[in-house]
Design an enzyme around this catalytic site. Sequence first.
Site, short mmCIF file in Angstrom:
data_model
loop_
_atom_site.label_atom_id
_atom_site.label_comp_id
_atom_site.label_asym_id
_atom_site.label_seq_id
_atom_site.Cartn_x
_atom_site.Cartn_y
_atom_site.Cartn_z
N LYS B 80 0.83 -1.21 0.00
CA LYS B 80 0.00 0.00 0.00
C LYS B 80 0.86 1.26 0.00
O LYS B 80 0.62 2.19 -0.78
CB LYS B 80 -0.94 0.00 1.22
N CYS B 170 -13.39 2.81 15.23
CA CYS B 170 -12.35 1.76 15.24
C CYS B 170 -11.56 1.70 16.53
O CYS B 170 -11.20 0.62 16.97
CB CYS B 170 -11.43 1.92 14.03
N MET B 171 -11.27 2.85 17.14
CA MET B 171 -10.33 2.83 18.27
C MET B 171 -10.96 3.19 19.61
O MET B 171 -10.29 3.13 20.63
CB MET B 171 -9.19 3.83 18.02
N MET B 337 -9.18 -4.31 15.22
CA MET B 337 -10.63 -4.14 15.25
C MET B 337 -11.40 -5.32 15.83
O MET B 337 -12.50 -5.16 16.32
CB MET B 337 -11.16 -3.87 13.83
N GLY B 374 -5.65 1.36 12.88
CA GLY B 374 -5.87 1.13 11.46
C GLY B 374 -5.58 2.33 10.59
O GLY B 374 -5.38 2.19 9.38
#
Lengths: 102, 795
Positions: B80, B170-171, B337, B374
């Site tokens: 990526k 997410c966190m 996650m 993430g």
Amino acid sequence: MLIVGSVVNIIDDAEEKVVSILKKYKEIEVYSITDDRKRIIIVFEVKGEKELEKICEELKSYDEIIDIGHHYCNFEEAIEGIEKGEITPEVFRFKDRKKINI
Amino acid sequence: MNISRRQFIKASAAAATAAAIGVSAPKKSYAEGGVDKWVKGACRFCGTGCGVYVGVKDGKVVSIKGNPKAKTNFGFLCVKGFLAYKVMNHPDRLKYPMIRQADGKFKRASWDEALDYVASKFKYFHEKYGKDSVAYYGSGQCLTEESYTFNKLWKGGFGSNMVEGNPRLCMASAVGGYISTFGSDEPVGSYADIEQANCIFLVGSNTSECHPIIFRRIMRRKLDNPGVKIIVCEPRKTNTAKIADLWLPVDPGTDLAVFHSMAREIIKNNWVDRAFIEQNTRVTDGKNTYSFEKYAEFVEQFDPESVEKLTRCPAENIRKAAEWFATSGASMTLWTMGLNQRTRGVWANNLIHNLHLITGNICKPGADSFSLTGQPNACGGVRETGSLAHLLPGTKPVTNDKWRAHVEKEWGIAPGTINPKPGFHTMKMFDSLGGEDDPNKPIKAMLTSTTNPAQSLPNLNKYVKGMKDAFLVVIDIFPTRTTQLADVVLPAAFIYEKGGVFGCSERRSQLTEKCVEPPFEAKPDIWIAAQIAKRMGLEKLIPWNMDDSMKANEMAWTEYTRVTKDTDHTLYGATYDRLKREPAGIQWPCPSVDHPGTYKRYVRGMDPMFDHEGFLAKFGKQIPKDAKVYFYMDGKNEGRANIWLRPYKEAAEVPDAQYPFYLTTGRVIEQWHTGTMTMRIPEIARAHPNGYVEIHPADASKYNIVTGDMVLVESRRGKSVLPAVVTKTSMPGILFVPWHDQAFDRMINFVCNDAVDPGSKEPEFKIAAVRIQRVSGPVKIEDKVVITDINSAYS
């Protein structure tokens, strides 16, 4: 085209065999081997990331090759292609998708 | 590229790679790689925080290489990060500000027109519906300076706490877990613990696909030290499990019982660290404090055989995992996650921390309880700047009178400006968003930056209308599902076109300097925020409205580090000049310019807060002189971490006769989140161009499904039709769908559950009950779907 500088980590006493494996690939140039004979510096010249990944997976299937780490990527040719509108995604076929079965 | 240039680049690639691993290059000149300059920065994608050098030639980014001195990636990059350049040069880039017209179509506008329009609408809503009628929804991909600026504008300028960001999705449970166990957000240790760990426990994290560079470090640790044990706890046997010595398969949402069972085995076999427990912990249920014996009694109910029936995790595996974890001498847990996106995500985090506390596997080398992120700046940008509805900079609550007063003073605003009442959390915020004609929707306008909620929210059907009806302003670099619902679209600059700071999972802030100019009329978000402020009479509050983005960034950063100077998260010593010079960024706490940054917190001699007078005075802390380990943010001021008595509770929705399957969602290595950027990279798009549903062969045969068949996946909330991939990757009864596909029929978030964790308010993306039906054989489906037409409809 992508030009990618990478390190191939190998097991002990496998340098000759691994170099011969690497030399079978026209997309790979072997540049040097570290003094500890455990790492080989190579350069890929590939059409894109998919081809790079495919070759790496093949290489990693050899017991003598532990891992391949990428460090450097030049993509100026790809940018020229994007700017000229020459690069377009290929048609993907679902059945081509790699399946992971462990 | 001509042949000589090609050969030169290849030689440069080899030389740079050799240099990266400490081998001298045959020709030093090659190492420069034929570029005009190399600019130090950070990778734009996941939360690992890989250090990069960006190669610029003729005003364009033409190369990227890993930074060998970066403590995160040591010079190596994943797929990526390598191919992010195509995002910058993509023809789909948003080029000009656009305003939706009465006929529903967007029309190009000048920046002045667009910004004047946005400011006038915000003023109108403020006057008519109150300060909380306009919300900001940011991102863990925004730079720290950008998040800080928007947060300041809303809380200090508008007097509204309607500020949220996608890290809520997410966190938030990791934050809740850290704060409720240790008293302060973010990990105790660092990635460096990986190289010192003897047992690595990976939970709810497909590390190999989502954090490849971290996975590489784990793999290297294992390869160099075969005695190191790797345990993976996951419903799916992913690539990560390839290097595992032990797999703990569990039904989604049931792993709480496995963690309790491991604790039971640890206590039963006397593998606990009594001295650590007595000196540094307390047992609590949140109301009362208990003896450790009470905790032992509590976990007794979780015997491995009973837990196996509940979770499908073999009892023997639980016993083995407990033994390895407790007796390794240095155990490290990493998760993402899978642990957080749950209605009991905070509890799941607490129970992992419990394992570390009862075995003394914390505050020493190789032992840590580590939440991976993430996004590249969920930690640095949103968590640390307090850009959430209940926080202020320094991760301190808006409800704290003293801290509000401190921030008001630092910001030079009148006392009482900052609202003491938290705003709405993300799901409530979107549930409250709607048109002027709907009295039940108090939020009438929203500005989003660098995020795609019209694809990424769970149970999307519930929230789309609100986004469509409200006045929605979207800052992004590409058209997305969210721009399809927007009234104004503002084109943003990419990180390498503006520069700024990212703070990764290990408390490390790294500065990326501006490399090239943004294309067309794209602008940095910080400039957009400052221009809105200026038009709303708040130029004094946000004075960094100049065109020079690096100057604006530096002003914002300098102020931010001053405001948070005496907090446990201090980055006061990380000046912009220093961040430019430091090859690997700086880990907080870093209270002064001569401080090297902190590898491990709460340990005397490693953590500067033990002797930081400003901090001790401001927060009324007294750390005993003989304390070697001290959890100084403990709410009770006893320096102890909490071992939590958390009852077992299953997911909000579990399979039943009507919806017999578990659905879990996630990412794949080549795609990132909603695919806004990665789906535009041809090589990446080819690898996983469309969503699919993984089905176990046993389930597939019951439904007569073979790979390639089109399958309906339906929950009580919505449905998706996806091609099947029949694989043993998941256990029977569990389906997996990646969530990057932007094709309407395959957007799995229509199916996901939006039930939230009562503590963290994070939704349960990871677990839903669904049913399936074979729709047809293979059909040619539209793949690599991205939104290219700004005027396309949300359908």
